[in-house]
Motif scaffolding. Structure first.
Motif, PDB file in Angstrom:
ATOM      1  N   LYS A   1       0.823  -1.211   0.000  1.00 41.92           N
ATOM      2  CA  LYS A   1       0.000   0.000   0.000  1.00 41.92           C
ATOM      3  C   LYS A   1       0.849   1.250   0.000  1.00 41.92           C
ATOM      4  O   LYS A   1       0.591   2.200  -0.750  1.00 41.92           O
ATOM      5  CB  LYS A   1      -0.952  -0.013   1.188  1.00 41.92           C
ATOM      6  CG  LYS A   1      -2.147  -0.941   0.964  1.00 41.92           C
ATOM      7  CD  LYS A   1      -3.063  -0.960   2.164  1.00 41.92           C
ATOM      8  CE  LYS A   1      -4.374  -1.650   1.845  1.00 41.92           C
ATOM      9  NZ  LYS A   1      -4.259  -2.940   1.168  1.00 41.92           N
TER      10      LYS A   1
ATOM     11  N   ASP B   1      -9.985  -3.535   1.111  1.00 45.04           N
ATOM     12  CA  ASP B   1      -9.243  -4.155   0.007  1.00 45.04           C
ATOM     13  C   ASP B   1     -10.169  -4.677  -1.085  1.00 45.04           C
ATOM     14  O   ASP B   1      -9.785  -4.744  -2.252  1.00 45.04           O
ATOM     15  CB  ASP B   1      -8.315  -5.269   0.521  1.00 45.04           C
ATOM     16  CG  ASP B   1      -7.069  -4.694   1.182  1.00 45.04           C
ATOM     17  OD1 ASP B   1      -7.226  -3.764   1.992  1.00 45.04           O
ATOM     18  OD2 ASP B   1      -5.954  -5.152   0.872  1.00 45.04           O
TER      19      ASP B   1
ATOM     20  N   GLU C   1     -10.629  -1.597  -2.983  1.00 38.03           N
ATOM     21  CA  GLU C   1      -9.343  -1.236  -3.601  1.00 38.03           C
ATOM     22  C   GLU C   1      -9.119  -2.056  -4.880  1.00 38.03           C
ATOM     23  O   GLU C   1      -8.772  -1.524  -5.939  1.00 38.03           O
ATOM     24  CB  GLU C   1      -8.228  -1.510  -2.584  1.00 38.03           C
ATOM     25  CG  GLU C   1      -6.819  -1.307  -3.085  1.00 38.03           C
ATOM     26  CD  GLU C   1      -5.802  -1.970  -2.163  1.00 38.03           C
ATOM     27  OE1 GLU C   1      -6.080  -3.078  -1.662  1.00 38.03           O
ATOM     28  OE2 GLU C   1      -4.734  -1.387  -1.938  1.00 38.03           O
TER      29      GLU C   1
ATOM     30  N   LEU D   1      -2.982  -7.077  -5.769  1.00 44.04           N
ATOM     31  CA  LEU D   1      -4.216  -6.825  -5.026  1.00 44.04           C
ATOM     32  C   LEU D   1      -5.052  -8.094  -4.895  1.00 44.04           C
ATOM     33  O   LEU D   1      -5.790  -8.262  -3.936  1.00 44.04           O
ATOM     34  CB  LEU D   1      -5.027  -5.726  -5.716  1.00 44.04           C
ATOM     35  CG  LEU D   1      -4.299  -4.387  -5.804  1.00 44.04           C
ATOM     36  CD1 LEU D   1      -5.172  -3.349  -6.480  1.00 44.04           C
ATOM     37  CD2 LEU D   1      -3.877  -3.895  -4.424  1.00 44.04           C
TER      38      LEU D   1
ATOM     39  N   HIS E   1      -4.294  -9.719  -1.753  1.00 42.81           N
ATOM     40  CA  HIS E   1      -4.875  -9.058  -0.580  1.00 42.81           C
ATOM     41  C   HIS E   1      -6.312  -9.521  -0.360  1.00 42.81           C
ATOM     42  O   HIS E   1      -6.706  -9.830   0.764  1.00 42.81           O
ATOM     43  CB  HIS E   1      -4.868  -7.540  -0.750  1.00 42.81           C
ATOM     44  CG  HIS E   1      -3.501  -6.962  -0.864  1.00 42.81           C
ATOM     45  ND1 HIS E   1      -3.273  -5.616  -0.778  1.00 42.81           N
ATOM     46  CD2 HIS E   1      -2.292  -7.523  -1.043  1.00 42.81           C
ATOM     47  CE1 HIS E   1      -1.987  -5.382  -0.924  1.00 42.81           C
ATOM     48  NE2 HIS E   1      -1.358  -6.524  -1.085  1.00 42.81           N
TER      49      HIS E   1
HETATM   50 FE   LIG Z   1      -4.655  -4.203  -0.557  1.00 40.49          FE
END
Ligand SMILES: [Fe+2]
Ligand SMILES: [Fe+2]
Ligand SMILES: [Fe+2]
Lengths: 328, 251
Positions: free
Chosen positions: B47, B102, B105, B131, B134
């Motif tokens: 991040k 997330d 995101e 990502l 995540h």
């Molecule tokens: Fe993330």
């Protein structure tokens, strides 16, 4: 980082009685030939006990060692330092994880080791019982404590226990990045403003005595560890390690224009070894036995983290099918 | 291209990443198990790295350098959502926030791979893979802890209810929504919010957690226009503590 493993217990004379002499001779011959001992191989009880003790101390040192530097992650000056320090401290926690696994191959669970850390039964490197007051303290650790750790770890990587050696090979590769990062931070302080130079000089003054303690008591007063050396559990004497560290890093510290707070520190041209003021071993003993500036704080942090995380670990052990009705 | 609209979008995204990255990094050394220490640290590094990449794009658009922008602004100058600045609390809250944030995101960057603003499209394509880990991490843990013990379910439920109004605040509309949409820079907060709701529903349906009806939740807004909770300024003060010792020095 690392520093434990140097506080060996004295070995009682009866600890080897009861071992099968033929197996013992075979075991020692294997080590002598440079073979690695693997978890399922026969080994003397004393070997197992001392290795658990050493690897466990090392693992604790990694996770406790993450605390004094970890508190600077949120304060690291600028993106470059922030990212590097996060990665470095994460590595240290990862080292702890690797080492707990290595110790587990000898029959002690991670939970049991962490319990013994918290209840004070097992030790960790003394140096992490000192506080990091400023960013420069954090830089001192990243550079020089890691440097000391590398001296120890490179030696231990040549030891006799396979899983520990393999963990150390991986660890050493990462440590060399830590060292570079730490050195880089200190170079910036050294070539920066007066305030920055003063910050590092003060950190050096604070950290030099614990750094000298780091390698363990002088050979003159430390417990006899011949058998552990023969079994390649302990790979060098404390004074040898200390001397190697001084050889490699004192010139680098001087080169940056800093003063090491020991007027007697100089290389003895006759012996080829370093002369220095003998560190205060009474203080070392006091701190390792729990009476240092941060002992209780460090263990308290660990204890609270374990306590707060208990429900998570319990939930991981629970099969999903245990609850049949929604809780709403 | 509408530079003002673009900058507003980049700032809020960068600030979100920086502030939540900072919060995630606070778990280092304190996690419920070593594996989670390490995971939160990885996500923190990603991040903070993303925020740096976004601030770098901003610099190319004429803003100050990333260190100055990240380390010297006051809370009112930050555009992160309130969700990201809340203290870590217990692991249940951190995990729920991680899941809610997330998920958004990953969807936001996924949408931005189609952006007409080339640098952002490229960056989004580059980090999309990261990502995915995540959200995989978040979903795995939510499913496990959201169906395990009475304590874990109760804790997660409580944190979910606490976090949801803040999470909806992530989609606070920008004054430039129409420009962003019409210029093809970003398909807009409303589209993102709808996708996010479906995704959250889908994952929570696999747990014993109860999702309140969306229309019963009032979003906590303000973060996008610089109106923050009391938690942000102390975080920023801490972040700049060393730099402020001598702002002219190089560290
Ligand atoms: Fe993330
Ligand atoms: Fe290290
Ligand atoms: Fe380490």
């Amino acid at each position: 980082m690392y520093g434990g493993g140097n506080t060996f217990e004295g070995i009682k004379s009866d600890e080897l009685t009861g071992e099968d002499p033929v197996k013992l001779a075979e075991f020692e011959a294997r080590i002598e030939r440079g073979e690695k001992i693997e978890p399922s191989d026969w080994m003397p009880k004393l070997y197992r006990k001392q290795l658990i003790r050493m690897i466990e101390q090392h693992a604790h040192s990694e996770i406790i060692g993450a605390l004094p530097e970890g508190t600077w992650i949120t304060r690291a000056p600028g993106f470059k330092r922030k990212m590097a320090l996060m990665a470095k401290v994460q590595d240290e926690v990862g080292h702890g994880q690797l080492l707990y696994s290595a110790a587990e191959t000898l029959g002690k669970s991670r939970e049991a080791m962490i319990d013994d850390l918290i209840n004070g039964k097992s030790k960790y490197s003394n140096i992490f019982n000192y506080p990091t007051f400023t960013w420069a303290d954090c830089c001192f650790i990243s550079w020089l404590v890691d440097a000391g750790a590398i001296v120890n770890q490179l030696a231990n990587a040549k030891g006799s226990y396979g899983p520990y050696c393999r963990a150390l090979d991986r660890i050493c590769a990462e440590e060399s990045f830590h060292l570079k990062y730490g050195h880089h931070c200190v170079i910036y302080l050294a070539s920066g403003t007066q305030k920055q130079r003063d910050m590092f000089q003060e950190a050096l003054n604070r950290w030099w005595p614990p750094m000298m303690h780091f390698f363990g008591p002088s050979d003159k007063i430390s417990v006899h560890t011949e058998i552990l050396m023969k079994w390649k559990v302990k790979m060098g004497t404390n004074d040898d390690m200390r001397n190697q560290f001084l050889d490699m890093y004192v010139p680098k510290i001087w080169e940056l224009g800093f003063t090491i707070p020991d007027p007697n520190l100089k290389k003895n041209t006759e012996t080829g070894r370093w002369d220095y003021t003998e560190p205060d071993w009474e203080e070392f003993k006091r701190v390792i036995n729990g009476d240092g500036p941060c002992n209780s704080e460090r263990l308290e942090v660990r204890r609270i983290a374990e306590e707060r995380g208990r429900w998570v670990r319990e939930a991981l052990r629970t099969a999903k099918t245990e609850y049949v009705t929604p809780l709403a | 291209m509408n530079n003002e609209a673009l900058k507003e979008l980049l700032y809020k995204m960068a600030d979100d990443q920086l502030i939540l990255g900072h919060r995630n990094s606070e778990w280092t050394g304190f996690g419920p198990l070593l594996e989670e220490d390490i995971a939160f640290s990885s996500m923190a590094q990603d991040k903070v790295g993303h925020s740096l990449a976004l601030y770098t794009i901003l610099q190319e658009l004429g803003e100050q350098d990333p260190d100055t922008v990240a380390f010297t602004r006051n809370a009112e100058q930050f555009h992160n959502s309130l969700l990201t600045e809340l203290p870590n609390g217990e692991y249940d809250f951190s995990l729920i926030r991680h899941f809610l944030y997330d998920t958004a995101e990953a969807l936001r960057f996924e949408m931005l791979t189609q952006s007409s603003f080339e640098p952002l499209a490229q960056l989004s394509a580059k980090i999309r893979g990261e990502l995915r880990y995540h959200t995989m991490h978040a979903n795995t843990w939510i499913k496990q802890l959201g169906s395990a013990t009475t304590e874990s379910i109760t804790r997660l439920q409580k944190s979910l209810e606490y976090a949801l109004p803040y999470a909806l605040g992530m989609f606070e509309k920008s004054p430039f929504e129409n420009a962003l949409i019409s210029e093809g820079i970003f398909a807009g907060e409303q589209v993102l919010e709808d996708k996010w709701k479906r995704k959250v529903e889908e994952v929570l349906a696999q747990t014993q957690l109860q999702l309140p009806a969306w229309d019963t939740i009032t979003p906590h807004l303000g973060g996008r226009v610089g109106k923050h909770t009391e938690h942000l300024q102390p975080l920023l003060d801490e972040m700049s503590e060393v730099l402020r010792i001598d702002p002219t020095a190089e560290w």
